[in-house]
Motif scaffolding. Structure first.
Motif, short mmCIF file in Angstrom:
data_model
loop_
_atom_site.label_atom_id
_atom_site.label_comp_id
_atom_site.label_asym_id
_atom_site.label_seq_id
_atom_site.Cartn_x
_atom_site.Cartn_y
_atom_site.Cartn_z
N LEU A 167 -6.02 -6.07 17.52
CA LEU A 167 -5.40 -5.27 18.57
C LEU A 167 -6.41 -4.43 19.35
N ALA A 168 -7.46 -3.99 18.69
CA ALA A 168 -8.53 -3.20 19.31
C ALA A 168 -7.96 -2.04 20.12
N GLY A 169 -8.31 -1.97 21.41
CA GLY A 169 -7.94 -0.83 22.23
C GLY A 169 -6.46 -0.70 22.51
N ARG A 170 -5.66 -1.67 22.13
CA ARG A 170 -4.21 -1.58 22.33
C ARG A 170 -3.51 -0.89 21.15
N ILE A 171 -4.26 -0.41 20.20
CA ILE A 171 -3.67 0.35 19.10
C ILE A 171 -3.26 1.73 19.60
N GLY A 172 -2.01 2.08 19.33
CA GLY A 172 -1.56 3.45 19.54
C GLY A 172 -1.61 4.21 18.24
N ALA A 173 -0.79 3.77 17.26
CA ALA A 173 -0.76 4.45 15.96
C ALA A 173 -0.65 3.43 14.83
N LEU A 174 -1.46 3.61 13.82
CA LEU A 174 -1.37 2.84 12.58
C LEU A 174 -0.69 3.75 11.56
N VAL A 175 0.53 3.39 11.19
CA VAL A 175 1.40 4.29 10.44
C VAL A 175 1.55 3.86 8.98
N PHE A 176 1.24 4.78 8.08
CA PHE A 176 1.53 4.59 6.66
C PHE A 176 2.88 5.25 6.38
N GLN A 177 3.94 4.43 6.36
CA GLN A 177 5.27 4.95 6.05
C GLN A 177 5.46 4.94 4.54
N LEU A 178 5.48 6.11 3.93
CA LEU A 178 5.56 6.22 2.48
C LEU A 178 7.02 6.11 2.04
N SER A 179 7.33 5.07 1.30
CA SER A 179 8.70 4.84 0.84
C SER A 179 9.12 5.93 -0.16
N PRO A 180 10.43 6.07 -0.39
CA PRO A 180 10.89 7.08 -1.35
C PRO A 180 10.21 6.94 -2.71
N LEU A 181 9.78 8.05 -3.24
CA LEU A 181 9.10 8.06 -4.54
C LEU A 181 10.12 8.16 -5.67
N PRO A 182 9.81 7.58 -6.83
CA PRO A 182 10.67 7.81 -8.01
C PRO A 182 10.60 9.27 -8.43
N LEU A 183 11.64 9.71 -9.13
CA LEU A 183 11.73 11.12 -9.49
C LEU A 183 10.52 11.62 -10.27
N ALA A 184 9.99 10.77 -11.15
CA ALA A 184 8.85 11.20 -11.95
C ALA A 184 7.65 11.54 -11.09
N MET A 185 7.48 10.84 -9.97
CA MET A 185 6.35 11.12 -9.08
C MET A 185 6.65 12.32 -8.19
N LEU A 186 7.91 12.50 -7.82
CA LEU A 186 8.28 13.67 -7.02
C LEU A 186 8.03 14.96 -7.79
N ASP A 187 8.12 14.88 -9.10
CA ASP A 187 7.86 16.05 -9.94
C ASP A 187 6.36 16.36 -10.05
N VAL A 215 0.83 -1.21 0.00
CA VAL A 215 0.00 0.00 0.00
C VAL A 215 0.86 1.26 0.00
N THR A 216 2.02 1.22 0.66
CA THR A 216 2.77 2.45 0.93
C THR A 216 4.00 2.66 0.06
N ASP A 217 4.32 1.72 -0.80
CA ASP A 217 5.49 1.88 -1.69
C ASP A 217 4.99 2.04 -3.12
N ALA A 218 5.42 3.11 -3.76
CA ALA A 218 4.97 3.38 -5.12
C ALA A 218 5.62 2.46 -6.14
N GLN A 219 6.60 1.67 -5.69
CA GLN A 219 7.29 0.76 -6.61
C GLN A 219 7.26 -0.67 -6.08
N VAL A 220 7.24 -1.61 -7.01
CA VAL A 220 7.46 -3.02 -6.68
C VAL A 220 8.96 -3.24 -6.75
#
Length: 349
Positions: free
Chosen positions: A171-191, A134-139
């Motif tokens: 996990l229910a109530g033991r959830i603190g944070a669900l984090v989407f760590q976005l991996s480095p984008l390719p240059l074309a997407m950074l533009d 989900v979080t990496d723009a590349q395979v």
């Protein structure tokens, strides 16, 4: 994950060197079953008692044999610690949180999350990384290089199905944070950052609320490209109710330079992951692993980062907000020792 070591010290009987065996007629002394926590010292107990209950400190994962004598008694294999060490980890008074990082590489099921939840107290909190599908723009290939475009990048349906729903169920109530760590984008997407921001907004807006199952849980976004860190990014997060995950990593600005973004997001909970010491550079994980070995020593103290982070944590808790902070071994050499030093700094003010 490697299979359990059949010769693990967990199942080994005590040797003839045990004191009881030195007494004629005394029965052989056996090691207590399972992984036992290292008894905490008086300082750790005092720090834990002095910290606000709104502060949850932890490490990134927990399956490190080198933490022997720091987190648990005796020597244990990595696989055994991964499966069975979380209870001993959570018995340490300062370790009230942990980051589950393995889900980044493969989606976890609700039953897997539930097994983790059953090993910790009710007031323990998990920070969980979303799967890279989900979080990496590349395979990516085995060497980590991008091979092709990931058509599922920030897909709302997949984010819910592969991450949010299983985590909430397990996990229910033991959830603190669900984090989407976005991996480095390719240059074309950074533009084309406006397109990426629109895509992120659409995904975050589609996520179900955590409120009913996890009243204190938050969704957070962590990035690896500084191009994300703009007023438009802040607007996306605020509009969708997500938080910014303060990522302490050489690919991003220093913690001091990220403070304006945190101020723009105020008020709200703090989510922070201290990932890698800046001295290793943006691609320095391998160098850090080689240098730090078994992660049993604080080899590269970073008191400057620690002081600023402690101030942010203290201010957040004083305002009645939750602070979910996890630290990697690669931050200073040993995450549990970094955690204790950070707690000391928070309490000392």
């Amino acid at each position: 994950m490697r299979a359990a070591d059949p010769g693990s010290a967990d199942d080994a009987p005590a040797t003839a060197a045990d004191p009881d065996e030195a007494v004629p007629g005394a029965p052989p002394k056996r090691r207590r079953a399972g992984i036992q926590p290292q008894p905490p010292d008086d300082e750790q107990r005092a720090l834990a008692a002095a910290l606000s209950p709104r502060i949850w400190l932890g490490t990134s994962s927990w399956s490190y044999p080198g933490w022997q004598g720091i987190v648990w008694e005796g020597r244990h294999g990595e696989s055994n610690l991964s499966r069975n060490g979380l209870g001993a980890y959570a018995a340490q008074p300062l370790q009230r949180a942990v980051s589950i990082d393995r889900g980044f590489y493969q989606s976890l099921t609700a039953s897997q999350y539930e097994r983790y939840a059953q090993q910790v107290p009710e007031d323990f909190r998990f920070t969980v990384k979303a799967p890279s599908v989900v979080t990496d723009a590349q395979v990516r290939g085995e060497d980590g290089r991008g091979r092709q475009t990931n058509t599922a990048f920030l897909d709302p349906r997949l984010a819910i199905q592969e991450f949010i729903e299983p985590a909430l169920e397990g996990l229910a109530g033991r959830i603190g944070a669900l984090v989407f760590q976005l991996s480095p984008l390719p240059l074309a997407m950074l533009d084309r950052m406006p397109e990426q921001l629109d895509r992120l907004h659409a995904m975050l807006a589609a996520l179900p609320s955590l409120r009913d199952a996890a009243p204190e849980g938050v969704v957070a976004v962590e990035v690896r490209d500084p191009e994300w860190l703009t007023p438009d990014f802040v607007a996306v997060l605020k509009d969708t109710g997500a938080r910014y995950c303060l990522g302490l990593h050489p690919k991003l600005p220093t913690i001091e330079d990220q403070l304006p973004l945190l101020r723009a997001m105020w008020p709200g909970p703090l989510v922070c992951r201290w990932n890698l010491n800046r001295l290793h550079g943006p691609f320095g994980y391998e160098d850090a692993e080689k240098k730090y070995g078994e992660y049993a020593e604080m080899m590269d103290p970073d008191p400057g980062t620690r002081a600023v982070l402690a101030k942010v944590i203290r201010a957040t808790a004083d305002a009645g907000q939750a602070a979910y902070v996890t630290i990697s071994n690669h931050a200073e050499g040993s995450a549990p020792l970094s955690l204790r030093a950070l707690a000391r700094r928070i309490v000392e003010g």
